[in-house]
Enzyme design. Structure first.
Site, short mmCIF file in Angstrom:
data_model
loop_
_atom_site.label_atom_id
_atom_site.label_comp_id
_atom_site.label_asym_id
_atom_site.label_seq_id
_atom_site.Cartn_x
_atom_site.Cartn_y
_atom_site.Cartn_z
N GLY A 69 0.78 -1.23 0.00
CA GLY A 69 0.00 0.00 0.00
C GLY A 69 0.81 1.28 0.00
N GLU A 70 2.14 1.19 0.17
CA GLU A 70 2.97 2.39 0.14
C GLU A 70 2.98 3.01 -1.26
OE1 GLU A 70 6.91 1.76 1.60
OE2 GLU A 70 6.25 1.26 3.64
N HIS A 161 -16.62 23.64 1.15
CA HIS A 161 -17.86 23.42 1.91
C HIS A 161 -18.11 24.56 2.88
CE1 HIS A 161 -21.12 21.16 3.65
NE2 HIS A 161 -20.60 21.27 4.85
N LYS A 225 -33.98 22.62 7.34
CA LYS A 225 -33.89 21.19 7.63
C LYS A 225 -33.11 20.97 8.92
CE LYS A 225 -29.64 20.17 5.05
NZ LYS A 225 -28.77 19.98 6.19
N ALA A 257 -26.98 12.01 -1.17
CA ALA A 257 -28.14 12.60 -1.86
C ALA A 257 -29.41 12.62 -1.01
CB ALA A 257 -28.41 11.87 -3.19
N THR A 259 -30.19 14.86 1.45
CA THR A 259 -30.66 16.25 1.56
C THR A 259 -31.33 16.72 0.28
OG1 THR A 259 -28.94 16.81 3.17
CG2 THR A 259 -29.90 18.63 1.94
#
Length: 351
Positions: A69-70, A161, A225, A257, A259
Site C-alpha cells: 500500500g505504500e 464546503h 432542515k 443525496a 438532503t
C-alpha cells in the site's frame, strides 16, 4: 559585369515565413516554459482539460503503489526553477489521494521547484471544519497544516464546503466559484427570470444560492432542515414562494443525496412545476444514485471536479467542465493578474 543580388533579402523573407508558421503552430502553447502542470491519480481527465486550457502538456511523472500500500512518486523531467501546479482532488479514495499529493509536494520541493501550487478542485475532509460536539477533531485544519508543512506555496480550490477553511492556511488561497458555470448551463436551457426560483437546501448555502439567482435574475427560497446525525437529513419547512415555479436547487456537494432528494420531493409537493438540482462536487456515495433516480429531480447538473466513473453516470446527470475556469485561474495567477473577474462574469471564462 553582372551585379550579384545579396541573398539576405530572400533569406529574410524565408525566415519571416518560417517565424509566422512557427507562431501559428505555437499559438495554442503557453509562452512561459517555466510553468508546468502535473496530474496525479484522482482526476486525470480534468487535469488534461486544464493543461489544454493553459496551453501546456502535462508533466511526466509516475505514481506507483507497492503491494503493502505504500505510494512512490517519480518525476521524470527537470523542474528546477519551475512554477509547478499539481492537479489533485482528495476524493475517494480520500486518504490515498491525500498521501499522493503530500509525497508529490515533497518530491517537488527536493527537486528545487521555485513554487509549488496545489490545484485541488475538491477539498476532502472539508465537512469537518469545526467542533460540533465535545472531543471532535477539526480535520479540515489538520489537512491544511499537512499540505502547508509538506511545502506548498499556494492553494487553488473550488467551492469549499465552508469558506472559512481559507483561513486555515497561512499561504495564499484562491477560492474559485462554480456558480457562473452552472448559471451558464441554465441560461442555455432558457431557465431564468421570474418563473424560476433558486432554492438553497439549507441555511448555510444561502450565499451560494444568492449568487446563482443573481446570474439567473430570479428570487430565492430556503429549505429549513434538521440533521439528526451524519448522512441523515429531514426537510422541515420551505421559506419562500415555490408554487407553480421551476425550482433550481444548488449545493456545494451531493454525497448520499439524502438532503437534495428530500428537498426536491418537498418542493414538488409544495406545487413546484419542475425541480432541477445542481452541485459543484458529485461525491455520490452509497445509495445516492438510486435516490436521485427515484426522486422528483428532473435533471442534476454537476461539474467534473470529481471524476465520475461510467457506472455512476445516469441519464438524469448532466456534467459541465471546470477545466477552462481552472486553466484561466492558473494563467492569471502565474501572470500576477487578478482572479476575481472569474467570480463576476461568465464572459471572463474562455470557452
Amino acid at each position: 559585369m553582372m551585379k550579384m543580388i545579396p541573398i539576405h533579402i530572400s533569406s529574410s523573407h524565408f525566415f519571416i515565413g518560417r517565424e509566422r508558421k512557427w507562431r501559428f503552430l505555437m499559438s495554442n502553447h503557453y509562452f512561459d516554459p517555466r510553468l508546468k502542470i502535473f496530474a496525479l491519480n484522482s482526476n486525470r481527465p480534468l487535469a488534461e482539460k486544464i493543461a489544454a486550457a493553459v496551453g501546456v502538456e502535462l508533466g511526466k511523472c509516475t505514481v506507483k503503489q507497492f503491494s503493502d500500500g505504500e505510494i512512490q512518486v517519480n518525476i521524470e523531467e527537470s523542474i528546477r526553477g519551475a512554477h509547478v501546479y499539481i492537479i489533485q482532488s482528495t476524493s475517494s479514495p480520500v486518504n490515498d489521494n491525500l498521501m499522493e499529493l503530500l509525497i508529490m509536494i515533497d518530491a517537488l520541493k527536493r527537486a528545487s521547484a521555485k513554487t509549488i501550487n496545489v490545484v485541488m478542485p475538491y477539498y476532502g475532509y472539508a465537512r469537518q471544519d469545526r467542533k460540533a460536539r465535545s472531543r471532535e477533531p477539526i480535520t479540515a485544519k489538520l489537512v491544511a497544516n499537512m499540505i502547508e508543512k509538506a511545502g506548498a506555496d499556494r492553494m487553488v480550490t473550488l467551492d469549499l464546503h465552508a469558506s472559512q477553511i481559507q483561513g486555515f492556511f497561512d499561504i495564499p488561497v484562491d477560492h474559485l466559484m462554480g456558480a457562473p458555470l452552472i448559471a451558464n448551463y441554465f441560461l442555455e436551457q432558457g431557465i431564468s427570470g421570474d418563473e424560476v426560483v433558486v432554492v438553497s437546501p439549507d441555511h448555510g448555502g444561502v450565499t451560494r444560492a444568492r449568487k446563482l439567482a443573481q446570474f439567473l435574475k430570479t428570487p430565492i427560497a430556503i429549505i429549513d432542515k434538521r440533521r439528526p446525525k451524519a448522512n441523515v437529513a429531514e426537510v422541515m419547512n420551505i421559506i419562500g414562494h415555490v408554487d407553480g415555479k421551476i425550482c433550481v436547487l444548488i449545493d456545494d456537494m451531493i454525497d448520499t443525496a439524502g438532503t437534495i432528494t428530500l428537498a426536491a420531493n418537498a418542493l414538488k409537493e409544495a406545487g413546484a412545476k419542475a425541480v432541477y438540482a445542481s452541485c459543484t462536487h458529485p461525491v455520490l456515495s452509497g445509495p445516492a444514485m438510486q435516490r436521485i433516480q427515484d426522486s422528483a429531480i428532473k435533471r442534476l447538473v454537476v461539474t467534473d471536479s470529481i471524476n465520475l466513473p461510467a457506472d455512476r453516470r445516469i441519464e438524469k446527470i448532466d456534467e459541465i467542465s471546470v477545466g477552462n475556469l481552472m486553466g484561466e485561474a492558473i494563467k492569471r495567477i502565474h501572470e500576477n493578474k487578478p482572479v476575481s473577474p472569474l467570480f463576476e462574469s461568465m464572459a471572463n471564462i474562455d470557452k
